[in-house]
Design a protein around this motif. Structure first.
Motif, short mmCIF file in Angstrom:
data_model
loop_
_atom_site.label_atom_id
_atom_site.label_comp_id
_atom_site.label_asym_id
_atom_site.label_seq_id
_atom_site.Cartn_x
_atom_site.Cartn_y
_atom_site.Cartn_z
N HIS A 11 -2.84 2.73 -5.36
CA HIS A 11 -1.95 1.84 -5.99
C HIS A 11 -1.91 2.58 -7.43
N GLU A 69 1.48 4.54 -9.30
CA GLU A 69 1.63 3.82 -10.57
C GLU A 69 1.49 4.88 -11.78
N ASP A 102 2.57 0.84 0.87
CA ASP A 102 1.64 -0.06 0.44
C ASP A 102 2.05 -0.42 -0.99
N MET A 103 2.82 0.31 -1.69
CA MET A 103 3.26 -0.18 -2.96
C MET A 103 4.39 -1.09 -3.06
#
Length: 299
Positions: A225, A229, A247-248
């Motif tokens: 994550h 980002e 997954d984000m």
């Protein structure tokens, strides 16, 4: 000699390093060295020789290694048989899984397990693939799902699912990379990657060595994550499994290019101890995993 010394010697030969073997075994390097010295004194042969990169078995060491593996396999089989005897009374099995795999697959595995074995218990342990590998060797889990494990005579590996890695970036990135990026062109992109040891990093580094390209790694971040980002906000790139994009939260701001020539594929494997058959409940858990439609978890 005793079985502990034999096990220590095998793991040192596997790792080609006293320090790495000590980490796997949970033993200090001085204590490990002392046990090897005691084994050498009893056998009256030098079994290991130091090199610039670690240690290697001598000719006598290689000869003894074959005996050691046989003795260790017999001891492991005896332990497994007694664990199976105990598990028959306890009806419990321990499964290790990487975090990302557990989020996707654990609910389905647990559901199937409860339906097929309502009187038994399934314990799930989560961690890095390297951790799961060590837990299997130490007997802390009965079986595990691992990404791209190193070869080992102590464990058996069965490929479960392969997935391609992609070059990911934010949609605001300019200029936009082509839809297909050759592996030898990956050095053009500033990358955020996990630090070693990491299975994805090892896979990417190995492929890039094969095509003779040097990567421009501008940051090392170990959490997916945070990687996504960081690279999206800073105009950088990363290399991750295709399914990791989902997954984000709010992944609509992410885009990717396929990596080709060659395609880089990870390998999710089912790992079990190499000595002897699995206990019945562990084998039943393995069959549940083999029966799953893997594509549904990594779409």
């Amino acid at each position: 000699m005793d079985l502990r010394q034999i096990r220590y010697f095998i793991v040192v030969c596997e790792m080609r390093s006293l320090s790495r073997a000590g980490e796997v075994l949970g033993v200090s390097q001085p204590s490990l060295s002392r046990q090897i010295q005691l084994l050498e004194a009893e056998l009256r042969h030098h079994l290991l020789v130091r090199t610039g990169r670690g240690v290697e078995p001598t000719e006598a060491g290689l000869r003894f290694l074959e005996h050691a593996k046989t003795l260790d396999a017999m001891a492991q089989h005896a332990r497994q048989d007694m664990r199976a005897f105990r598990a028959a009374a306890q009806d419990k099995v321990r499964l290790g899984m990487p975090h990302r795999v557990a989020r996707r697959m654990a609910p389905h595995i647990v559901q199937s397990f409860r339906r097929l074995h309502p009187d038994a218990a399934l314990t799930l342990a989560e961690g890095l693939s390297s951790e799961m590998n060590e837990w299997l060797v130490k007997g802390r889990v009965d079986l595990a799902l691992l990404y791209d494990p190193p070869s080992s005579s102590l464990l058996r590996f069965e490929s479960i699912y392969r997935e391609d890695l992609v070059l990911a970036y934010g949609k605001a990135c300019r200029p936009v990379p082509p839809p297909r990026v050759r592996a030898r062109d990956l050095g053009r992109y500033p990358l955020v990657l996990p630090s070693a040891p990491n299975t994805i990093r090892a896979l990417v580094d190995r492929t890039c060595r094969e095509v003779n390209v040097t990567l421009d790694v501008v940051a090392e971040v170990d959490v997916v994550h945070t990687i996504l980002e960081t690279m999206a906000k800073e105009g950088m790139f990363t290399i991750i499994p295709r399914s990791a994009l989902s997954d984000m939260a709010g992944q609509d701001f992410l885009a990717f290019s396929s990596i080709v020539e060659p395609v880089i594929m990870n390998n999710l494997t089912l790992a079990t101890p190499a000595s002897g058959p699995l206990p019945a409940l562990a084998e039943a858990t393995a069959q549940i995993i083999r029966g799953l439609e893997m594509k549904q978890f990594f779409a």
